[in-house]
Design an enzyme around this catalytic site. Structure first.
Site, short mmCIF file in Angstrom:
data_model
loop_
_atom_site.label_atom_id
_atom_site.label_comp_id
_atom_site.label_asym_id
_atom_site.label_seq_id
_atom_site.Cartn_x
_atom_site.Cartn_y
_atom_site.Cartn_z
N ASP A 20 -2.31 1.87 -4.31
CA ASP A 20 -3.57 1.99 -3.59
C ASP A 20 -4.55 0.90 -4.04
O ASP A 20 -4.30 0.19 -5.03
CB ASP A 20 -4.19 3.36 -3.80
CG ASP A 20 -3.38 4.47 -3.15
OD1 ASP A 20 -2.72 4.19 -2.12
OD2 ASP A 20 -3.39 5.61 -3.67
N HIS A 22 0.81 -1.21 0.00
CA HIS A 22 0.00 0.00 0.00
C HIS A 22 0.85 1.27 0.00
O HIS A 22 0.35 2.36 -0.28
CB HIS A 22 -0.94 0.00 1.21
CG HIS A 22 -2.30 0.55 0.92
ND1 HIS A 22 -2.50 1.66 0.12
CD2 HIS A 22 -3.54 0.15 1.31
CE1 HIS A 22 -3.79 1.92 0.05
NE2 HIS A 22 -4.44 1.01 0.75
#
Length: 454
Positions: A431, A427
């Site tokens: 995303d 992450h």
């Protein structure tokens, strides 16, 4: 003149290797081409052969880890005396203190002659229940050799009713290929007589034992480790543990899953199996996924990247690592330039890499430079799992099994062949939305698989 025995450099990325086991005892004779010792690196195992005839002289004990080029012993010419061994600090890659301790013999029992015992002698004595204190060593400095232990065993009467015990297969002197073959054929290596150097069990010995032995009764349970037994971490297992732990500690990992309708992919694979049969190429579902991933990474380069101190570095090439499970751990050979390779070329390369991995013949360069990984557990009946990213990559795709599912066409349920893909992303670099977009592209390619051929 003495021939140096060194730690070989097996690839550009190799930084160290572990001398796991000496196959020729200290002070024993060796012929050119015989296996001197078994080497383990963080990725592969390798048998190092003697380059000349002579007498073997060990400088370091089994279990020593050294960098490529390090001196571990000599092969002495006839009549040649043993050179003065360098001090630990003089050996490449070993400092004075505390690293000196790394090359000191450990857990070696003294014999009656005052010398220590070779690793093979200790193992052989342990398996037979022989007290090394009762053995006189004939090796240099009174060192107890394999021949000394065998001589002692031949002169020692066997007890009338020896206690039944189980000798772990890992303690038997056997080549790596023989061990793997024995496990697959369910051959007990403790019952196989080795014909190789020093009684080493070879592949041919295992095959002969398997053809001569009757099948094991189904009622016999598999051997299990005793409670409290500590299984040492070998080089490969240790690296896997370190990297997977570091991966979860350093990354913010997010896993998402998506179901793919595989009806057309199943048909295409069946057609390609028939078409490529004459070339001995049998494409797998993982091959289709690798090609779909490669094409998708071209459109979504953020998943083909690494996180550095300077930022997110996009990789210049697409190299897909494919996880291959082995008895001793996991290796990840690499399909290079997968975006340019045809599906047939990918299928041929994955077959080559998988066979090399299982036969212990992967080169270090076969496993270097991956930019994205694909790991499959479908053959184990798994649908969904959470794959762990292999650093320094920022993503990995898990492949589940192809199985019967249901889709709705209007108000009617229709049987479909489906597969679940599990994508884990870092992450910090990717995303959820870009990860989902990439996964949707992979799904679209697999559901219209003709696109994988162009």
């Amino acid at each position: 003149m003495a021939t140096d025995v060194l730690i070989p450099k097996l690839g550009m990325t190799m930084t160290e290797g572990t001398l796991a086991e000496w196959m020729i005892p200290d002070g024993a004779e060796v012929k050119a081409g015989q296996i001197l010792y078994h080497l383990e690196t963080e990725k592969i195992e390798f048998d190092v052969e003697a380059e000349s005839d002579g007498t073997v002289a060990h400088l370091v004990p089994a279990g020593t880890t050294l960098p490529p080029g390090a001196l571990v012993g000599y092969v002495l010419a006839p009549g040649e005396t043993r050179p003065i061994a360098p001090t630990p600090s003089a050996l490449p890659g070993i400092g004075a203190s505390p690293a000196q301790q790394e090359v000191r013999p450990v857990q070696q029992s003294s014999g009656a002659g005052g010398g220590v015992a070779s690793p093979i002698a200790r193992r052989l004595a342990g398996e037979a229940g022989l007290d090394l204190a009762s053995v006189t060593g004939s090796g240099p400095g009174g060192r107890i050799t394999e021949a000394d232990v065998r001589a002692a065993l031949s002169s020692t009467p066997a007890p009338a009713a020896p206690e039944a015990r189980q000798a772990p297969t890992a303690e038997v002197l056997a080549s790596p290929l023989a061990r793997k073959l024995a496990q697959s054929l369910r051959v007990d290596l403790a019952l196989v007589r080795g014909t190789g150097p020093g009684g080493r069990i070879t592949q041919e010995d295992v095959e002969a034992a398997a053809s001569a032995a009757p099948p094991a009764p189904a009622s016999v349970p598999p051997q299990r480790g005793l409670p409290g037994t500590i299984v040492p971490m070998r080089a490969m297992r240790k690296v896997i543990a370190e990297r997977m732990h570091a991966s979860l500690q350093e990354m913010a990992q997010l896993t998402m899953a998506m179901e793919v309708v595989m009806d057309d992919a199943v048909k295409l694979r069946g057609q390609l199996i028939e078409e490529w049969a004459s070339q001995s190429i049998r494409p797998s579902y993982t091959d289709l996924v690798i090609k779909a991933v490669a094409k998708s990474l071209v459109l979504h380069p953020r998943l083909n990247a690494r996180v550095t101190a300077a930022g997110i570095e996009l990789e210049p090439t697409i190299a897909i690592g494919m996880a291959v499970a082995l008895d001793e751990g996991l290796v990840v050979p690499v399909v290079r330039d997968a975006d340019y390779a045809t599906l047939r070329e990918i299928a041929a390369e994955t077959t080559r890499l998988a066979e090399a991995a299982r036969n212990g013949k992967l080169a270090m360069d076969d496993m270097a430079g991956q930019t994205f990984s694909v790991t499959a557990l479908g053959m184990a009946g798994i649908d969904f799992f959470t794959p762990i990213i292999n650093p320094p990559n920022v993503a990995i795709l898990g492949v589940g099994r192809v199985h019967d599912g249901t889709a709705w066409v209007g108000n009617l349920p229709v049987r479909r062949q489906v597969m679940t893909l599990s994508l884990t992303v870092d992450h910090r670099a990717v995303d959820g939305a870009p990860g989902a977009a990439f996964l949707n592209e992979v799904r679209a390619l697999l559901e219209s698989p003709y696109r994988l051929l162009i």
